[in-house]
Design a protein around this motif. Structure first.
Motif, PDB file in Angstrom:
ATOM      1  N   ALA A  45       2.938   2.888  -7.847  1.00 52.25           N
ATOM      2  CA  ALA A  45       4.339   2.589  -8.175  1.00 52.25           C
ATOM      3  C   ALA A  45       5.218   2.647  -6.930  1.00 52.25           C
ATOM      4  CB  ALA A  45       4.849   3.568  -9.226  1.00 52.25           C
ATOM      5  N   ASP A  46       4.964   3.633  -6.085  1.00 47.74           N
ATOM      6  CA  ASP A  46       5.726   3.749  -4.835  1.00 47.74           C
ATOM      7  C   ASP A  46       5.482   2.541  -3.934  1.00 47.74           C
ATOM      8  OD1 ASP A  46       6.777   6.177  -5.589  1.00 47.74           O
ATOM      9  OD2 ASP A  46       5.302   7.361  -4.460  1.00 47.74           O
ATOM     10  N   LEU A  47       4.238   2.067  -3.906  1.00 44.34           N
ATOM     11  CA  LEU A  47       3.918   0.897  -3.089  1.00 44.34           C
ATOM     12  C   LEU A  47       4.661  -0.342  -3.585  1.00 44.34           C
ATOM     13  CD1 LEU A  47       0.123   1.271  -2.315  1.00 44.34           C
ATOM     14  CD2 LEU A  47       1.974   1.151  -0.676  1.00 44.34           C
ATOM     15  N   ILE A  69       4.473  -5.347   5.405  1.00 46.26           N
ATOM     16  CA  ILE A  69       4.379  -5.848   4.032  1.00 46.26           C
ATOM     17  C   ILE A  69       2.938  -6.244   3.720  1.00 46.26           C
ATOM     18  CG2 ILE A  69       5.052  -7.719   2.474  1.00 46.26           C
ATOM     19  CD1 ILE A  69       7.829  -7.665   3.882  1.00 46.26           C
ATOM     20  N   ALA A  70       2.313  -6.965   4.632  1.00 46.69           N
ATOM     21  CA  ALA A  70       0.925  -7.390   4.425  1.00 46.69           C
ATOM     22  C   ALA A  70      -0.006  -6.190   4.305  1.00 46.69           C
ATOM     23  CB  ALA A  70       0.485  -8.288   5.576  1.00 46.69           C
ATOM     24  N   ARG A  71       0.221  -5.182   5.130  1.00 43.96           N
ATOM     25  CA  ARG A  71      -0.602  -3.969   5.089  1.00 43.96           C
ATOM     26  C   ARG A  71      -0.446  -3.268   3.742  1.00 43.96           C
ATOM     27  NH1 ARG A  71       1.451  -1.601   9.389  1.00 43.96           N
ATOM     28  NH2 ARG A  71      -0.050  -2.587  10.759  1.00 43.96           N
ATOM     29  N   MET A  72       0.787  -3.170   3.257  1.00 47.52           N
ATOM     30  CA  MET A  72       1.023  -2.503   1.978  1.00 47.52           C
ATOM     31  C   MET A  72       0.408  -3.294   0.820  1.00 47.52           C
ATOM     32  SD  MET A  72       4.818  -0.856   2.216  1.00 47.52           S
ATOM     33  CE  MET A  72       5.656  -2.010   3.283  1.00 47.52           C
ATOM     34  N   ILE A  73       0.502  -4.618   0.865  1.00 42.91           N
ATOM     35  CA  ILE A  73      -0.079  -5.441  -0.198  1.00 42.91           C
ATOM     36  C   ILE A  73      -1.596  -5.291  -0.214  1.00 42.91           C
ATOM     37  CG2 ILE A  73      -0.487  -7.829  -0.922  1.00 42.91           C
ATOM     38  CD1 ILE A  73       2.407  -8.434  -0.036  1.00 42.91           C
ATOM     39  N   THR A  74      -2.210  -5.248   0.951  1.00 40.20           N
ATOM     40  CA  THR A  74      -3.662  -5.091   1.044  1.00 40.20           C
ATOM     41  C   THR A  74      -4.110  -3.752   0.475  1.00 40.20           C
ATOM     42  OG1 THR A  74      -3.728  -6.492   3.000  1.00 40.20           O
ATOM     43  CG2 THR A  74      -5.618  -5.039   2.635  1.00 40.20           C
ATOM     44  N   ILE A  75      -3.446  -2.704   0.863  1.00 37.49           N
ATOM     45  CA  ILE A  75      -3.816  -1.371   0.380  1.00 37.49           C
ATOM     46  C   ILE A  75      -3.527  -1.244  -1.113  1.00 37.49           C
ATOM     47  CG2 ILE A  75      -3.281   1.096   0.585  1.00 37.49           C
ATOM     48  CD1 ILE A  75      -2.979   0.591   3.620  1.00 37.49           C
ATOM     49  N   LYS A  78       8.193  -9.722  12.953  1.00 37.61           N
ATOM     50  CA  LYS A  78       6.739  -9.585  12.963  1.00 37.61           C
ATOM     51  C   LYS A  78       6.313  -8.220  12.436  1.00 37.61           C
ATOM     52  CE  LYS A  78       2.825 -10.123  16.080  1.00 37.61           C
ATOM     53  NZ  LYS A  78       2.405 -10.425  17.446  1.00 37.61           N
ATOM     54  N   LYS A  79       7.006  -7.189  12.841  1.00 39.60           N
ATOM     55  CA  LYS A  79       6.679  -5.825  12.416  1.00 39.60           C
ATOM     56  C   LYS A  79       6.820  -5.676  10.900  1.00 39.60           C
ATOM     57  CE  LYS A  79       8.148  -1.045  13.050  1.00 39.60           C
ATOM     58  NZ  LYS A  79       8.550  -0.812  11.671  1.00 39.60           N
ATOM     59  N   ILE A  80       7.916  -6.180  10.356  1.00 41.60           N
ATOM     60  CA  ILE A  80       8.151  -6.059   8.913  1.00 41.60           C
ATOM     61  C   ILE A  80       7.118  -6.871   8.135  1.00 41.60           C
ATOM     62  CG2 ILE A  80       9.773  -6.533   7.046  1.00 41.60           C
ATOM     63  CD1 ILE A  80      12.043  -5.979   9.059  1.00 41.60           C
ATOM     64  N   MET A 108       4.895   1.269   9.771  1.00 42.19           N
ATOM     65  CA  MET A 108       4.305   2.256   8.901  1.00 42.19           C
ATOM     66  C   MET A 108       2.796   2.228   9.109  1.00 42.19           C
ATOM     67  SD  MET A 108       4.927   2.577   4.857  1.00 42.19           S
ATOM     68  CE  MET A 108       5.900   4.025   4.715  1.00 42.19           C
ATOM     69  N   LYS A 109       2.229   3.379   9.269  1.00 36.96           N
ATOM     70  CA  LYS A 109       0.802   3.485   9.553  1.00 36.96           C
ATOM     71  C   LYS A 109      -0.013   3.395   8.263  1.00 36.96           C
ATOM     72  CE  LYS A 109       1.498   6.053  13.703  1.00 36.96           C
ATOM     73  NZ  LYS A 109       0.942   6.941  14.662  1.00 36.96           N
ATOM     74  N   PRO A 110      -1.231   2.876   8.363  1.00 38.04           N
ATOM     75  CA  PRO A 110      -2.073   2.748   7.168  1.00 38.04           C
ATOM     76  C   PRO A 110      -2.307   4.075   6.449  1.00 38.04           C
ATOM     77  CG  PRO A 110      -3.011   1.492   8.962  1.00 38.04           C
ATOM     78  CD  PRO A 110      -1.852   2.265   9.527  1.00 38.04           C
ATOM     79  N   ALA A 111      -2.420   5.159   7.180  1.00 31.39           N
ATOM     80  CA  ALA A 111      -2.638   6.469   6.549  1.00 31.39           C
ATOM     81  C   ALA A 111      -1.449   6.853   5.678  1.00 31.39           C
ATOM     82  CB  ALA A 111      -2.890   7.520   7.618  1.00 31.39           C
ATOM     83  N   GLU A 112      -0.251   6.538   6.147  1.00 34.78           N
ATOM     84  CA  GLU A 112       0.946   6.835   5.364  1.00 34.78           C
ATOM     85  C   GLU A 112       0.976   5.998   4.089  1.00 34.78           C
ATOM     86  OE1 GLU A 112       4.177   5.945   7.973  1.00 34.78           O
ATOM     87  OE2 GLU A 112       3.784   7.636   9.293  1.00 34.78           O
TER      88      GLU A 112
END
Length: 66
Positions: A12-14, A50-56, A44-46, A1-5
């Motif tokens: 709530a969705d996150l 997850i880390a990207r979503m938690i950061t954002i 690794k991808k997952i 999943m890309k950061p822009a998405e």
């Protein structure tokens, strides 16, 4: 999943998506322990998603407080 998405998603969705991805990772690990998974790069991808979503999510929550 890309950061822009990820940035387009609501808080709530996150939260929901992070939980879904964590469950997916747990299931993949369980399946891998029973029989080897063909594409181990999925782990690794997952984890990175997850880390990207938690950061954002943290960025959005911090911005919302201010």
């Amino acid at each position: 999943m890309k950061p822009a998405e990820v940035r387009e998603m609501s808080i709530a969705d996150l939260h929901d998506r992070i939980q879904v991805e964590k469950n997916r990772l747990d299931t993949l690990r369980l399946n891998h322990s029973v029989s080897p998974v063909e594409n181990t790069s999925e782990f690794k991808k997952i984890r990175k998603d997850i880390a990207r979503m938690i950061t954002i999510l943290a960025e959005k929550e911090k911005a919302q407080k201010n």
